[in-house]
Scaffold this active site. Structure first.
Site, PDB file in Angstrom:
ATOM      1  CD  GLN A 122      42.487  19.460  12.592  1.00  0.00           C
ATOM      2  OE1 GLN A 122      41.780  18.637  13.165  1.00  0.00           O
ATOM      3  NE2 GLN A 122      42.053  20.678  12.318  1.00  0.00           N
ATOM      4  CG  HIS A 186      37.486  17.841  13.765  1.00  0.00           C
ATOM      5  ND1 HIS A 186      36.234  18.366  13.941  1.00  0.00           N
ATOM      6  CD2 HIS A 186      38.313  18.916  13.638  1.00  0.00           C
ATOM      7  CE1 HIS A 186      36.290  19.689  13.910  1.00  0.00           C
ATOM      8  NE2 HIS A 186      37.560  20.045  13.729  1.00  0.00           N
ATOM      9  CD  GLU A 281      30.256  22.203  24.216  1.00  0.00           C
ATOM     10  OE1 GLU A 281      29.308  22.602  23.517  1.00  0.00           O
ATOM     11  OE2 GLU A 281      30.330  21.029  24.668  1.00  0.00           O
ATOM     12  CE1 TYR A 291      28.338  16.276  29.109  1.00  0.00           C
ATOM     13  CE2 TYR A 291      28.327  14.065  28.205  1.00  0.00           C
ATOM     14  CZ  TYR A 291      28.337  14.911  29.299  1.00  0.00           C
ATOM     15  OH  TYR A 291      28.332  14.390  30.576  1.00  0.00           O
ATOM     16  CE1 TYR A 302      36.499  27.346  13.115  1.00  0.00           C
ATOM     17  CE2 TYR A 302      35.786  25.323  12.047  1.00  0.00           C
ATOM     18  CZ  TYR A 302      36.446  25.963  13.072  1.00  0.00           C
ATOM     19  OH  TYR A 302      37.074  25.230  14.043  1.00  0.00           O
TER      20      TYR A 302
END
Length: 410
Positions: A122, A186, A281, A291, A302
């Site tokens: 990613q 991430h 979210e 949070y 997953y």
């Protein structure tokens, strides 16, 4: 329960009435009053929202006919999109290229001068935004997965876009996330300037199980939203300045993988982050708040099974303003404030990767009270979304043959 259902239906009818005058007098109403847009089974059916309307908002519909035009194609996994004052677009390609695309679809050669990126998994070249004084100084900011000794991490650099747009000059790295980690997931990372000129940077917690807990660690940038000055220095009113063991750049904590941020005209900071199977979210962020991830979360792992025994609320953590289960896999987002669709003003437009659409979220007093899916006929992963000078919506698609698309009223 019946009273709640009747109240929800009445609220949806009121919303439909309020939206009925949008877009130059056209009508807009949910397909069925009170019916949620999302009808698929939840991954975590036993979880309950913390308040009414926190998930599965009523469907709304734009009365005007919409059509999209593919303006440019052949982009390789485009990630970030930024409008320049002359109507051209800056577009990042994840493998490490920055291009300029005209409103007519002409794609430039790669802009020279960018630092190397780690484009595994990613990673790569991520978001791009203009500096607050771009019209004067042509300062451009971008985030990227930076290769470092021992691995990589998210960094933010800035440079002056040359007058001819061929290169960035005087490049400076203004932020480097820590710690370094040898992974490929991430990174975050979306960028936004607030009205006061402060720069927000969103980060992921790097996904792997050993890294998850760092989202709760104030000595790590992982899983945080960062607030810095445009030159990378730390604002002295940041919430953790002066706290022993805390990194002063941190604005908020407890995030999983935030890939979208939008600052409202009143300065309110909204972010959107990826959940697992369930639990995407939308958060209204405030300084110093937690949070929750990974201590509390909606959805499931997953591989199946609960996340931390399925706990969705805990003292000292904030609830999302809205969540999706099943997920849409959100990318970038923006507030709409254009002339083409007056009834959309103040709505959030959210790019959806997995579900291949743009989610239009109607907000009221910090809550989502309506949801619509746009650009569903394109059938591609929508990575980022922006609003053009005339109020049309522009988007890029996260494909090996990525596209720049314009969505407008017919």
């Amino acid at each position: 329960m019946r009273l709640i259902a009747l109240a929800a239906a009445a609220s949806a009818l009121a919303l439909a009435s309020a939206c009925g005058a949008q877009d130059g007098g056209s009508t807009a109403a949910p397909p069925q009053a009170g019916a949620p847009l999302e009808t698929r089974p939840a991954n975590a059916p036993d979880q309950r929202p913390a308040f009414e309307g926190q998930t599965r908002a009523p469907a709304v519909r734009t009365g005007r006919a919409l059509a999209h035009t593919v303006v440019a194609s052949g982009l390789v996994e485009p990630w970030g999109l930024a409008l320049m004052p002359d109507g051209r677009w800056l577009v990042t390609e994840r493998p490490g290229r920055l291009r300029i695309v005209t409103a007519e679809g002409a794609v430039s050669e790669p802009v020279a001068g960018l630092p190397a990126v780690d484009s595994r998994g990613q990673g790569g070249l991520l978001d791009v935004i203009l500096g607050p004084d771009f019209a004067r100084d042509r300062m451009t900011y971008w985030s990227y997965a930076e290769p470092r000794d021992g691995g990589n991490a998210t960094s933010v650099a800035r440079g002056r876009l040359s007058d001819d747009g061929s290169r960035v000059e005087n490049v400076q790295v203004v932020f480097r996330a820590l710690p370094v980690y040898d992974g490929d997931k991430h990174y975050g990372s979306s960028l936004a300037f607030a009205p006061d000129g402060k720069l927000f940077v969103t980060l992921g917690e790097r996904s792997d199980a050993p890294m998850r807990s760092q989202a709760q660690d104030l000595g790590s940038h992982m899983g945080k939203t960062i607030r810095i000055n445009a030159d990378g220095s730390v604002p002295q009113d940041n919430p953790f300045v002066g706290r022993e063991g805390a990194l002063p750049e941190i604005w908020s904590l407890g995030h999983r993988n935030v890939q979208g941020i939008a600052v409202a005209p009143d300065g309110a900071v909204w972010t959107i982050e990826h959940g697992t199977r369930g639990g995407d979210e939308l958060n209204l962020e405030r300084a110093g708040l937690n949070y929750g991830w990974p201590d509390v979360a909606y959805g499931i792992e997953y591989r199946g099974g609960p996340i931390n025994e399925g706990v969705t609320a805990r003292e000292g953590t904030e609830q999302p303003a809205y969540y999706w289960d099943p997920v849409i896999a959100p990318g970038g987002m923006t507030f709409y404030d254009g002339a083409m669709f007056p009834g959309w003003r103040g709505n959030l437009l959210v790019a959806a990767l997995k579900e291949k659409h743009i989610a239009r979220l109607v907000l009221e007093k910090g809550r989502v009270v309506g949801e619509e899916r746009l650009l569903t006929d394109l059938g591609e992963r929508v990575r980022d979304v922006a609003v053009g000078p005339d109020g049309a919506v522009w988007a890029i698609t996260d494909e090996t043959n990525g596209k720049l698309v314009r969505l407008a009223a017919e």
